[in-house]
Scaffold this active site. Structure first.
Site, PDB file in Angstrom:
ATOM      1  N   LYS A 207       7.633  87.633 -30.076  1.00 44.70           N
ATOM      2  CA  LYS A 207       7.823  86.685 -28.977  1.00 44.70           C
ATOM      3  C   LYS A 207       9.138  85.954 -29.238  1.00 44.70           C
ATOM      4  CE  LYS A 207       5.448  83.119 -26.288  1.00 44.70           C
ATOM      5  NZ  LYS A 207       6.601  82.319 -25.952  1.00 44.70           N
TER       6      LYS A 207
ATOM      7  N   ARG B  75      13.872  83.083 -15.016  1.00 40.79           N
ATOM      8  CA  ARG B  75      12.430  83.031 -14.837  1.00 40.79           C
ATOM      9  C   ARG B  75      12.030  82.452 -13.476  1.00 40.79           C
ATOM     10  NH1 ARG B  75       8.189  81.208 -19.069  1.00 40.79           N
ATOM     11  NH2 ARG B  75       6.638  80.301 -17.737  1.00 40.79           N
TER      12      ARG B  75
ATOM     13  N   GLU C 274      13.818  89.096 -22.542  1.00 45.54           N
ATOM     14  CA  GLU C 274      14.123  87.734 -22.993  1.00 45.54           C
ATOM     15  C   GLU C 274      15.502  87.777 -23.645  1.00 45.54           C
ATOM     16  OE1 GLU C 274      11.742  85.207 -22.683  1.00 45.54           O
ATOM     17  OE2 GLU C 274      12.289  83.713 -24.166  1.00 45.54           O
TER      18      GLU C 274
ATOM     19  N   PHE D 194      11.637  94.296 -22.694  1.00 53.22           N
ATOM     20  CA  PHE D 194      10.289  94.736 -23.024  1.00 53.22           C
ATOM     21  C   PHE D 194       9.533  95.387 -21.875  1.00 53.22           C
ATOM     22  CE2 PHE D 194      10.337  89.997 -22.886  1.00 53.22           C
ATOM     23  CZ  PHE D 194       9.690  89.811 -21.679  1.00 53.22           C
TER      24      PHE D 194
ATOM     25  N   ARG E 247      -0.804  84.968 -14.536  1.00 54.10           N
ATOM     26  CA  ARG E 247      -0.987  84.563 -15.923  1.00 54.10           C
ATOM     27  C   ARG E 247      -2.354  85.106 -16.325  1.00 54.10           C
ATOM     28  NH1 ARG E 247       1.585  80.813 -18.750  1.00 54.10           N
ATOM     29  NH2 ARG E 247       2.626  79.794 -17.035  1.00 54.10           N
TER      30      ARG E 247
ATOM     31  N   LYS F  88      -0.263  85.335 -25.847  1.00 57.04           N
ATOM     32  CA  LYS F  88       0.762  84.862 -26.790  1.00 57.04           C
ATOM     33  C   LYS F  88       0.087  84.296 -28.030  1.00 57.04           C
ATOM     34  CE  LYS F  88       1.152  80.846 -23.804  1.00 57.04           C
ATOM     35  NZ  LYS F  88       1.924  80.104 -22.865  1.00 57.04           N
TER      36      LYS F  88
END
Ligand code: AMP
Length: 550
Positions: free
Chosen positions: A246, A266, A295, A334, A405, A411
């Protein structure tokens, strides 16, 4: 559709709090609209003008609007502002001002929603030195033709805060009901197109039109998001899981078609101009037309820098070349959502990963697939010791669900005592801080509602208070003494020493020693912490306190 009919529908919706009733009202209107009117109505009813993928702004600040209202109502801007402060609602204030005016005027040209939309688009497109003046004239023209009730909603649309409580879910259900299509098809099309208006137009054509939607390059889709969880639960539930580092930077979506490439943040803002070095890297990594998810992190002396350095760069408009020399920006890719004309979001992660590895040659985030908790645990340790935030665990068989979500991305990171919270209110400061807001009321979310959690009054520098003031000064929706209520637009990262059970706030929790850490302008209000996860943190915290005492 006349804008008056739209205004009447809004008035009816505003007087309704039941979700089912709202769906009913909207679904009865939709079938009567033309293909041209449908997208406009659907966006307007949600307080939007542009599709969700678009980062276009109308560019009418409250000041310009108040000036136009003043002109139409025959009074000074200051008087208009006073009236708005009194009612706490620009829409109602405009309505009242237009009612007193309409006794003296007789001429009205009927407004219809497509015309209003066309004019707003023209306003948004106005550029150059004289643009403010041209915008003012256009807004005056629109308001000048509005009847009082139309004025209420026109003003609110122009401020992009309709406040009739219609959420995306209700609109999607109304579309499904109106055109007798499955609501999961509507949901799926919204995820791919990121424009409920266009989805309504397609739903009118039937289920096949919805089934065959494709992602379009340069129309960014919303990012898939993660929940908190544990390695053990994920392995128990799914067996094999995929783990990635992450990275603590900024999320990006990279679109490339032929020689043309753009990058979105984002919040789907176009950040291409600020990131030429990253774009260059990604362009050279593939010869294909792609949409990539990843990211970007800042690296100095081979170590990741705090994510603020990336945020600063996203915001940067000038001296980009200079900034490039100081810190290297490195993308970690990713996921892949689109490849050479094909939409990939419905493929399982495993297949998307295969495609990604076959067409992108550099900057792919390594992935470990395993059902062994020890191996995943090792990856977690490796991530932390390399200076990353933790790991992401993903379900290999899961599709990419934009904007969700869900439990397919989890995470794992060490407990940190900070929360991302929405700024919903504030209080004017004192002494040398009397001209800015000095403290703030912050909130978490629960089932789409914002729930106050704490007041934050420490941790700010004078510069930061000034910055926050600039961001919020035009977002006041209510005033009472020194207290103000803000339209929720800003997210703060807030530090605290402990979560406490407290009757002071509706959610039942409060923060002990809250302090401001950072403005999170990479995050939307929908990203703020949920009450559920705060409850979970509280439980974990009390468990570890007990363990300590024993
Ligand atoms: P959070 O912001 O704490 O909810 O964590 C989710 C965010 O982690 C995503 O929105 C990404 O910006 C970031 N992230 C970093 N590395 C990854 C990764 N390998 N996969 C997905 N998201 C990642």
């Amino acid at each position: 559709m006349l804008f008056m009919d739209f205004a009447r529908a809004c008035e009816q919706l505003e007087g309704t709090s039941g979700r089912l009733e709202m769906i009913d009202i909207i679904s009865r209107v939709l079938p009567g609209l033309s293909p041209e009117e449908l997208p406009v109505f659907v966006r307007f009813i949600m307080g939007r003008i542009f599709p969700d993928w678009s980062s276009k702004k109308l560019g009418i600040g409250p000041n310009l609007l108040y000036e136009a209202i003043g002109y139409v109502a025959g009074m000074k801007k200051e008087e208009v502002i006073e009236k708005i402060n009194l009612t706490g609602d620009a829409g109602r204030a405009v309505e009242e001002l237009l009612s007193s005016k309409s006794q003296t005027t007789f001429f009205h040209e009927d407004l219809d929603i497509v015309r209003v939309y066309t004019e707003l688009i023209a306003i948004a497109g106005t550029e150059g030195k004289k643009s403010q003046r041209e915008k003012l004239l256009a807004v005056r023209r629109l308001l000048g033709n509005a009847r009082p009730l139309e004025g209420r909603y026109l003003a609110r649309i122009m401020l992009e805060e309709l406040r009739i409580g219609v959420g995306g879910g209700s609109v999607r259900d109304a579309i499904a009901r109106a055109f007798e299509v499955d609501s999961s098809l509507v949901e799926h099309a919204v995820q791919a197109l990121n424009d409920v208006g266009e989805v309504a137009r397609l739903a009118r054509l039937g289920p096949d039109a919805l089934r065959h939607v494709h992602i379009t390059p340069f129309h960014p889709v919303r990012m898939m998001l993660a929940q908190q969880g544990t390695i053990e639960d994920m392995i128990k539930e799914h067996g094999q899981i995929a783990a990635e580092f992450k990275y603590d930077g900024s999320r990006f979506q990279f679109h490339k078609k032929g020689n043309w490439a753009r990058m979105y943040s984002r919040r789907l803002e176009d950040v291409t101009a600020a990131m030429p070095d990253v774009i260059e890297k990604l362009i050279t990594s593939t010869a294909h037309d792609v949409i990539l998810d990843g990211e970007v992190i800042a690296i100095k002396d081979n170590k990741p820098m705090p994510f603020q350095s990336v945020l600063r760069r996203f915001r940067r408009r000038h001296d980009i070349a200079e900034a490039q020399d100081a810190i290297e920006m490195v993308p970690h890719v990713f996921d892949i959502l689109y490849l050479d004309g094909e939409t990939l979001i419905d493929l399982p992660l495993k297949k998307r990963r295969e495609r990604l590895e076959s067409v992108v040659k550099l900057y792919i985030a390594p992935q470990v697939v395993s059902s062994d908790p020890l191996e995943i645990e090792q990856t977690y340790k490796a991530a932390l010791s390399a200076g990353h935030e933790g790991i992401m665990i993903k379900v290999p068989g899961s599709p990419y669900t934009p904007g969700q979500r869900g439990k397919n991305w989890i995470k794992i990171k060490p407990d940190v005592d900070t929360l991302d919270l929405a700024v919903i209110g504030g209080e004017w400061g004192e002494g040398r801080r009397a001209h800015v807001f000095g403290s703030f009321l912050v909130a978490c979310q629960d089932q789409g509602k914002l729930i106050a959690l704490s007041r934050v009054a420490t941790g700010f520098s004078d510069d930061q208070l000034l910055e926050v003031y600039e961001l919020l000064k035009d977002r006041i929706i209510k005033k009472s003494g020194k207290e103000v209520t803000f339209e929720p637009v800003l997210v703060f990262e807030v530090g605290y020493s402990e979560l406490q059970v407290s009757p002071t706030y509706e959610g039942g929790f409060a923060l002990r020693f809250p302090r401001f850490i950072l403005i999170r302008d990479d995050k939307d209000i929908s990203d703020v912490e949920t009450l559920d996860s705060i409850r979970e943190r509280y439980n974990r915290q009390s468990k570890s306190a007990q363990a300590y005492q024993n």
